[in-house]
Write an enzyme that holds these catalytic residues in place. Structure first.
Site, PDB file in Angstrom:
ATOM      1  N   ASP A 105       0.854  -1.179   0.000  1.00 35.68           N
ATOM      2  CA  ASP A 105       0.000   0.000   0.000  1.00 35.68           C
ATOM      3  C   ASP A 105       0.896   1.236   0.000  1.00 35.68           C
ATOM      4  O   ASP A 105       2.105   1.139   0.244  1.00 35.68           O
ATOM      5  CB  ASP A 105      -0.892  -0.034   1.241  1.00 35.68           C
ATOM      6  CG  ASP A 105      -1.801   1.178   1.333  1.00 35.68           C
ATOM      7  OD1 ASP A 105      -2.344   1.590   0.296  1.00 35.68           O
ATOM      8  OD2 ASP A 105      -1.951   1.712   2.452  1.00 35.68           O
ATOM      9  N   LYS A 106       0.320   2.397  -0.270  1.00 37.91           N
ATOM     10  CA  LYS A 106       1.113   3.630  -0.263  1.00 37.91           C
ATOM     11  C   LYS A 106       0.852   4.463   0.992  1.00 37.91           C
ATOM     12  O   LYS A 106       1.737   4.664   1.807  1.00 37.91           O
ATOM     13  CB  LYS A 106       0.829   4.477  -1.502  1.00 37.91           C
ATOM     14  CG  LYS A 106       1.687   5.750  -1.567  1.00 37.91           C
ATOM     15  CD  LYS A 106       1.267   6.670  -2.661  1.00 37.91           C
ATOM     16  CE  LYS A 106       0.028   7.450  -2.306  1.00 37.91           C
ATOM     17  NZ  LYS A 106       0.248   8.443  -1.206  1.00 37.91           N
ATOM     18  N   PHE A 225     -18.074   6.327   3.669  1.00 33.22           N
ATOM     19  CA  PHE A 225     -17.114   6.099   2.587  1.00 33.22           C
ATOM     20  C   PHE A 225     -17.020   4.607   2.275  1.00 33.22           C
ATOM     21  O   PHE A 225     -16.993   3.770   3.173  1.00 33.22           O
ATOM     22  CB  PHE A 225     -15.740   6.629   2.989  1.00 33.22           C
ATOM     23  CG  PHE A 225     -14.660   6.320   1.994  1.00 33.22           C
ATOM     24  CD1 PHE A 225     -14.412   7.177   0.938  1.00 33.22           C
ATOM     25  CD2 PHE A 225     -13.880   5.169   2.113  1.00 33.22           C
ATOM     26  CE1 PHE A 225     -13.415   6.895   0.026  1.00 33.22           C
ATOM     27  CE2 PHE A 225     -12.881   4.889   1.204  1.00 33.22           C
ATOM     28  CZ  PHE A 225     -12.654   5.755   0.156  1.00 33.22           C
ATOM     29  N   LYS A 248     -17.668  14.635  -0.433  1.00 29.72           N
ATOM     30  CA  LYS A 248     -16.237  14.781  -0.716  1.00 29.72           C
ATOM     31  C   LYS A 248     -15.666  13.396  -0.993  1.00 29.72           C
ATOM     32  O   LYS A 248     -16.169  12.387  -0.481  1.00 29.72           O
ATOM     33  CB  LYS A 248     -15.496  15.433   0.455  1.00 29.72           C
ATOM     34  CG  LYS A 248     -15.299  14.547   1.659  1.00 29.72           C
ATOM     35  CD  LYS A 248     -14.415  15.229   2.685  1.00 29.72           C
ATOM     36  CE  LYS A 248     -14.014  14.291   3.805  1.00 29.72           C
ATOM     37  NZ  LYS A 248     -15.132  13.689   4.519  1.00 29.72           N
ATOM     38  N   THR A 287      -5.225  14.440  -3.705  1.00 26.07           N
ATOM     39  CA  THR A 287      -6.268  15.377  -4.136  1.00 26.07           C
ATOM     40  C   THR A 287      -7.653  14.815  -3.851  1.00 26.07           C
ATOM     41  O   THR A 287      -7.904  13.612  -3.951  1.00 26.07           O
ATOM     42  CB  THR A 287      -6.145  15.673  -5.642  1.00 26.07           C
ATOM     43  OG1 THR A 287      -6.199  14.446  -6.372  1.00 26.07           O
ATOM     44  CG2 THR A 287      -4.824  16.376  -5.942  1.00 26.07           C
ATOM     45  N   GLY A 368      -4.856   3.933  -3.689  1.00 27.07           N
ATOM     46  CA  GLY A 368      -6.123   4.531  -4.085  1.00 27.07           C
ATOM     47  C   GLY A 368      -5.976   5.910  -4.667  1.00 27.07           C
ATOM     48  O   GLY A 368      -6.964   6.525  -5.090  1.00 27.07           O
ATOM     49  N   ASP A 369      -4.749   6.447  -4.729  1.00 33.19           N
ATOM     50  CA  ASP A 369      -4.519   7.781  -5.284  1.00 33.19           C
ATOM     51  C   ASP A 369      -4.659   7.768  -6.798  1.00 33.19           C
ATOM     52  O   ASP A 369      -4.626   6.718  -7.443  1.00 33.19           O
ATOM     53  CB  ASP A 369      -3.131   8.275  -4.895  1.00 33.19           C
ATOM     54  CG  ASP A 369      -3.032   8.573  -3.409  1.00 33.19           C
ATOM     55  OD1 ASP A 369      -4.076   8.900  -2.820  1.00 33.19           O
ATOM     56  OD2 ASP A 369      -1.933   8.464  -2.859  1.00 33.19           O
ATOM     57  N   ASP A 487      -6.444  -2.717   3.547  1.00 27.94           N
ATOM     58  CA  ASP A 487      -5.353  -3.604   3.138  1.00 27.94           C
ATOM     59  C   ASP A 487      -5.505  -5.009   3.717  1.00 27.94           C
ATOM     60  O   ASP A 487      -4.684  -5.876   3.427  1.00 27.94           O
ATOM     61  CB  ASP A 487      -4.003  -3.027   3.595  1.00 27.94           C
ATOM     62  CG  ASP A 487      -3.748  -1.639   3.049  1.00 27.94           C
ATOM     63  OD1 ASP A 487      -4.027  -1.427   1.861  1.00 27.94           O
ATOM     64  OD2 ASP A 487      -3.292  -0.764   3.811  1.00 27.94           O
TER      65      ASP A 487
END
Length: 835
Positions: A105-106, A225, A248, A287, A368-369, A487
């Site tokens: 993962d990041k 979410f 959002k 973002t 997920g980016d 994860d």
């Protein structure tokens, strides 16, 4: 079992043969039949030879693995302010040295997950909040553009209301925010810094101070979410009756759910926002986009019924119905603004990734980016070198089909490998959903196997686990590392799961096999603890089989000389204590404390990790196992027939009597123990006081037992061994046998080891050689003296240092004229004086 069958059959044949020299057996008649005799013989030898199979090895191995896991827990090098390591299993210790694929993962794994609100876009204007906070508040107070002011105020209001954070109040009245999402904490904190402060919340209300005016709003519905939607929403019922949904989430999800622009101003506003998002993503910022929808009472009533019905569903398709209902509500929204959040890389992440790639491990980053953010992080973490590496983008929105893109990517990767160039491809979740279908699945798998690394962006937890499963099905050893609940599925799917002690809860940690505080600790977990566990377990297993087979074969050989009667060559108490006391400590020391190369050296040279997968590099290979079996057969044969011919047939004691079975058996057992214990000493890869103590205590245990056992009075029922040891020690045959056969076994083996390590050594042998040479360097010398290296081939020493075939190799050079090794400045690998 096979030996028992064979010997039982030979027993029947022996009893049926003509008497010949065995005149005393000529009148033996079967009283119970051949079948019963065969069964009794089988059971007798099954018991006698059961020691050949080290049943206690299961207990010893599990004990050693548990100790290895504790060594991971106690490793101070794996401790940081985030916490301490935790090995939740001991059964996968050696698997850490065999990793072929790592899926990471990041956010929170490669990065700190300490979010800082960096930039925002609202009212068609960009704001920088990273260096100076409160810029949006200053804009509101100073601008004369009422439309822009209203839009910025609405944007701040959205940040304050659209969240699930928990409010904490300190004794001095200071408000702090906490929650499962660090992004939300950063967003709510930025809203507070710009005049919209979240003050309180209940199950159905939220109180916010909006530009010094306190407002309490009813919260009608919260849409949590989900990774599939990549957004969350909250429906507010305001005092004037307005029903407003604030949303959002990921810009790719929110921007796709916006209604069409009504005029040129909105169209230009959207274009500027997209440019802002792209610029932020290219600099590595996370973002998000924000939107709102105002419901009419009738629209909301209809949607609310659908939402409630979906939430109350108890069937297996509940999640699908909730997903559809949420998307129906989050549709046709107005654009409100964008945010960009900074999440910095953890310490030593580039160095760790560089080491992992140097080990020959294929690394995948699953995040997920958005694509641009993922590419930037891949570059800054050294997963990708944009200047030198081949970078391939796979996107379903490209004009060519995914099949054509995959075929073209495979061709480019093959060409890059021919040029010795690294190849990395990048794919997003939207494309991945189609690629994982049966039509393109084989091509994607082939590409994944050939590529050096990969980046998957905008992926869901389910897609992460499917990617891991794809390589796991091919028999590859996969490791997944992550820090959050999203994860968990990936960690559980992988062969080895590693959890990071992060800020997103403990779900990943609890689901993992090993938990570490930071990503940089993965290097030590694999290169040091993984290697040590493999070396220790392989030595423990093979040595345990070796010593038991040596014992068992001598018993088999003796059966040919006792008419297969089941008579033991050793006393039963000696046999009982053979594994329990006499040969217990050396294999345990092998399994817990032995090591071949110092950890500092392993962390600098990834080439030592890649050699672990070579079939002949380490001891746990088929060839090595066969050599141990051949060695056991050779030792058992020489020990038995050497002692048998050297004393058992002809030895006479000083009193004129024949030495007999037990005196000669003591000679044989002493010789056997000396051989197997000295073999353990030769098998040790390092020497500390614990190693030396295990050898000494093993000899001491046997000597003490023998002298105590022979001293027990016959009246106690131990007449069979009374005074046997003293009688054996009083004969020259005893000492000649022990010294002769032990020396005969050890000398050629030492010679073989010298030849192997000098001319046919692996990287591990070269590493140990370089340590030895560095120890000979005096403190005031910058390099070894010419005399200290004159007998060592220069090419071997160069190989000893340049063992990584790439990054991380120590600097060394050889003067062609003199063949002298220069520039050796390595720390000692093996210190025989400390543990």
């Amino acid at each position: 079992v096979c030996s028992s069958d064979l010997i039982s059959g030979l027993q029947i044949g022996f009893l049926n043969r003509p008497a010949g020299e065995a005149f005393y057996l000529k009148d033996v008649k079967y009283t119970e039949g051949e079948f019963v005799t065969f069964i009794m013989g089988y059971l007798t030898y099954f018991i006698l030879l059961s020691l050949m199979m080290p049943i206690s090895l299961f207990v010893s191995l599990e004990f050693c693995k548990t100790a290895q896991a504790k060594l991971i827990d106690w490793d101070d090098e794996l401790v940081s302010k985030q916490g301490s390591p935790k090995a939740r299993t001991s059964s996968l210790n050696e698997e850490l040295s065999q990793i072929q694929y790592i899926f990471s993962d990041k956010t929170g794994t490669l990065t700190d997950n300490e979010m800082r609100f960096a930039k925002s876009f609202a009212g068609n204007k960009a704001f920088d909040e990273l260096e100076t906070q409160g810029n949006m508040l200053r804009f509101i107070e100073s601008t004369k553009d009422q439309d822009a002011k209203t839009e910025v105020l609405n944007f701040l209001r959205l940040l304050a209301f659209c969240n699930t954070v928990v409010i904490n109040t300190s004794p001095n009245g200071t408000l702090t925010y906490d929650g499962s999402s660090t992004d939300e904490i950063a967003l709510v904190g930025s809203a507070s810094n710009n005049g919209d402060k979240l003050l309180a919340r209940t199950s159905d209300t939220m109180t916010v101070e909006i530009q010094q005016l306190i407002s309490t709003v009813n919260v009608d519905t919260v849409l949590p979410f989900t990774p599939e939607r990549k957004m969350m929403s909250v429906v507010l019922r305001e005092r004037d009756g307005t029903i407003r949904m604030y949303t959002k989430g990921a810009d790719s999800g929110v921007m796709a759910r916006l209604r069409a622009p009504k005029n040129d101003r909105e169209r230009q506003h959207r274009a500027n926002a997209q440019e802002f998002l792209d610029d932020c993503a290219n600099t590595g910022l996370r973002t998000l986009a924000c939107g709102q929808r105002i419901f009419s009472p009738e629209e909301y009533r209809i949607w609310k019924v659908k939402w409630d019905d979906a939430c109350l569903t108890t069937t297996s398709d509940r999640d699908s119905k909730v997903h559809v209902a949420a998307l129906e509500g989050e549709n046709g929204m107005e654009f409100v603004g964008c945010t960009a959040i900074e999440d910095r890389l953890q310490d030593e992440v580039p160095e760790t990734i560089n080491f992992i790639l140097g080990c020959g491990i294929i690394l995948w980053v699953l995040t997920g980016d958005k694509r641009e953010t993922a590419v930037n992080i891949a570059g800054t973490s050294r997963l990708v070198d944009p200047k030198n590496d081949l970078l391939i983008h796979i996107d379903i929105d490209y004009p060519t089909t995914l099949t054509e893109q995959l075929q073209d990517a495979i061709r480019k990767v093959d060409e890059a490998k021919a040029r010795h160039q690294k190849a990395t491809f990048i794919v997003d979740g939207k494309s991945l959903e189609v690629i994982l279908e049966p039509a393109t699945y084989p091509l994607f798998k082939e590409l994944g196997i050939k590529a050096t690394s990969a980046v998957c962006c905008r992926v869901t937890p389910l897609q992460k686990s499917r990617v891991v499963k794809m390589f796991k099905e091919e028999g590859n050893t996969c490791l997944a590392v992550g820090d959050g609940a999203n994860d968990v599925s990936m960690i559980q799917e992988a062969r080895v799961g590693v959890g990071i002690l992060g800020l997103e809860g403990s779900q990943a940690e609890r689901a993992s096999d090993y938990a570490i505080p930071r990503f940089k600790h993965l290097r030590r977990l694999l290169a040091v603890h993984g290697r040590y566990s493999l070396v220790r377990n392989s030595n423990l297993i093979q040595y345990s089989f070796y010593k038991n087979i040596v014992y068992g074969l001598t018993q088999v050989f003796f059966s040919f000389y006792n008419g297969f009667s089941g008579q033991t060559v050793y006393d039963s108490w000696v046999v009982l204590f053979f594994n329990i006391f006499f040969t217990f400590l050396p294999p345990m020391v092998m399994g817990i404390f032995d090591y071949d190369v110092k950890g500092e050296y392993l962390l600098r040279h990834p080439g030592l990790y890649s050699e672990l997968r070579s079939p002949f590099a380490l001891r746990m290979s088929r060839a090595s196992s066969y050599l141990w079996m051949v060695l056991a057969l050779f030792h058992a044969t020489i020990i038995y027939y050497g002692c048998f011919k050297g004393g058992m047939e002809t030895d006479i004691l000083q009193n004129g009597r024949d030495a007999g079975l037990w005196v000669n058996a003591t000679t044989m057992m002493t010789t056997l123990l000396c051989v197997v214990i000295f073999q353990a000493a030769l098998s040790f890869l390092s020497w500390t006081w614990i190693h030396a103590a295990s050898i000494a205590l093993s000899f001491l245990a046997y000597v003490v037992f023998v002298f105590i056992y022979e001293a027990l009075p016959p009246a106690w029922g131990f007449a069979i061994y009374y005074d046997v040891s003293s009688a054996a020690h009083g004969t020259s045959t005893y000492w000649l046998n022990v010294l002769l056969w032990v020396g005969l076994f050890i000398s050629p083996q030492v010679a073989v080891l010298v030849v192997r390590r000098s001319w046919f050594g692996t990287h591990m042998h070269h590493a140990r050689m370089s340590t030895y040479m560095s120890k000979k360097t005096l403190p005031w010398q910058s390099s070894p003296s010419a005399s200290s290296v004159s007998s060592v081939d220069a090419k071997t020493l160069v190989a000893a240092m340049d063992i990584t075939n790439g990054r991380g190799a120590a600097a060394a050079s050889v003067s062609p004229a003199k063949g002298k090794f220069v520039g050796l400045h390595e720390q000692p690998l093996i210190d025989h004086g400390d543990l």
